[in-house]
Design a protein around this motif. Sequence first.
Motif, PDB file in Angstrom:
ATOM      1  N   PHE A 106       0.810  -1.225   0.000  1.00  0.00           N
ATOM      2  CA  PHE A 106       0.000   0.000   0.000  1.00  0.00           C
ATOM      3  C   PHE A 106       0.843   1.276   0.000  1.00  0.00           C
ATOM      4  N   LYS A 107       2.137   1.114  -0.265  1.00  0.00           N
ATOM      5  CA  LYS A 107       3.056   2.252  -0.149  1.00  0.00           C
ATOM      6  C   LYS A 107       2.586   3.507  -0.906  1.00  0.00           C
ATOM      7  N   ASP A 108       2.196   3.325  -2.176  1.00  0.00           N
ATOM      8  CA  ASP A 108       1.773   4.491  -2.968  1.00  0.00           C
ATOM      9  C   ASP A 108       0.537   5.153  -2.371  1.00  0.00           C
ATOM     10  N   ASP A 109      -0.351   4.337  -1.845  1.00  0.00           N
ATOM     11  CA  ASP A 109      -1.576   4.884  -1.253  1.00  0.00           C
ATOM     12  C   ASP A 109      -1.281   5.672   0.018  1.00  0.00           C
ATOM     13  N   VAL A 110      -0.320   5.176   0.805  1.00  0.00           N
ATOM     14  CA  VAL A 110       0.031   5.897   2.030  1.00  0.00           C
ATOM     15  C   VAL A 110       0.563   7.273   1.655  1.00  0.00           C
ATOM     16  N   ILE A 111       1.414   7.311   0.650  1.00  0.00           N
ATOM     17  CA  ILE A 111       2.004   8.590   0.232  1.00  0.00           C
ATOM     18  C   ILE A 111       0.949   9.512  -0.391  1.00  0.00           C
ATOM     19  N   ARG A 112       0.028   8.910  -1.129  1.00  0.00           N
ATOM     20  CA  ARG A 112      -1.085   9.671  -1.699  1.00  0.00           C
ATOM     21  C   ARG A 112      -1.932  10.300  -0.580  1.00  0.00           C
ATOM     22  N   THR A 113      -2.085   9.568   0.496  1.00  0.00           N
ATOM     23  CA  THR A 113      -2.867  10.092   1.630  1.00  0.00           C
ATOM     24  C   THR A 113      -2.168  11.284   2.263  1.00  0.00           C
TER      25      THR A 113
END
Length: 463
Positions: free
Chosen positions: A34-41
């Motif tokens: 979920f790395k990209d999603d965490v950064i997107r958040t």
Amino acid sequence: MNASKQYIKQHQDRFINELIELLKIPSVSADPAFKDDVIRTAKAVKNSLEHAGCTHTEICETPGYPVVYGERIIDKELPTILVYGHYDVQPPDPINLWDSPAFEPVIKKTDLHPEGAIFARGACDDKGQMYMHVKALEYMVENDDLPCNVKFMIEGEEEVGSENLGWFIKRNQEKLANDVILISDTGMIAKDVPSITTGLRGLSYVEVEVTGPNRDLHSGLYGGAVANPINVLTKMIASLHDENKHITVPGFYDKVEELTKAEREKMGEAPFDLQKYKDAIGLNDVYGEEGFSTHERASIRPTLDVNGIWGGYIGEGAKTVIPSKAYAKISMRLVPNQDWEEITDLFQKHFESIAPSGVTVEVKPHHGGQGYVTPIEGIEYQAANDAYKEVFGKDPIPQRSGGSIPIVSMFEEQLQSKTILMGFGLDTDAIHSPNEHFGIWNYLKGIETIPFFYKHFTKLKTQ
Ligand code: BES
Ligand code: MN
Ligand code: MN
């Protein structure tokens, strides 16, 4: 109707929709997938701070996930409130137990939330509660009602132990300088019983590994003649509590803060319905340390619990095997004066010492943190008390919580400031569980109460 109530009423649909958009991003910090999603958040949170009225916002890199920083400094002579929260969430597992997908928020009514609640991972812990502060700022800025300076520090690794936040704080002492830290990441007793969390438990989290033979063995050929690591591990774990459910690790209780009779009596006055408690989690009876009430067991007493245990064959059907290894994850919740590193050490020594011959035992410390107590005599608590009183019409009840936010004690150590925990979640909101939700009433009430804290804190601090 007061001004904030009116503003909230006028904008509540948008407040809800904005939170829903934030909840759609699966910011699971524990799982690298979920790395990209965490950064997107993190970026979404930064944007929301900018829109709400922060004059400077920043995504601050750390060795792990970034910290989102925002500020609105109106006058250097005025007090500064530092808001802390986290934008990461727990994994949604077990996903098949959710009534609707964890990252597709829906509003549903429940018995305790007749106005509706938002169901999604992170709804209460902590995106919903963190976002109350963003919207409270928007209200104050739009209505010329911000009485002091404000800084935001929203991190992305709380659910995995905040391992890089200490690093960040040490390097940014000046940037984070403040007069009080304000957090909404805990709960309240009930909708008509406002409360302020005045204590958090500390934590020591370890993993243990028991090794027997150097490979999995045929349980017929070798069974009975060699130590089975799973048999051994379960027996070792069982021995960690005695018949009174006291923890048997030598020295474990040496520094535990014992409350006076009067303090315990005061605690006992907080409303607590044992039957409702049992019904809510489907139990026919409670369980725990002799001599303490359920409420005490879950707040002022330390614990030792296995969080996961595995080893051997767990696939379909049967496989006759003596495993080479067995594992468990163990958490110890700690109370004031217990030092988490010392407790980790005591546990390690004890666990290794009770290993029978025929196996080897390894204890791997994970993360941890100290407990925390907010003094109720300070102006910080007074300001929060006055804020609740103004909105709820009665004094809030101070309550110690069983949960942990390990970074809070570090705030005090590094930034020399007290933390006020204004939680608006209910214990039944299922944080960390399937069907996590956050009541819309609670969400809006939080947005309404927060500006009063700003007002009263500024008044008490500058008078
Ligand atoms: N918000 C919770 C802690 C909490 C919840 C405190 C309710 C009091 C009442 C936080 O996100 C959390 O889950 N903390 C972890 C500790 C962390 C090191 C993973 C916990 O308590 O297990
Ligand atoms: Mn949280
Ligand atoms: Mn949590």
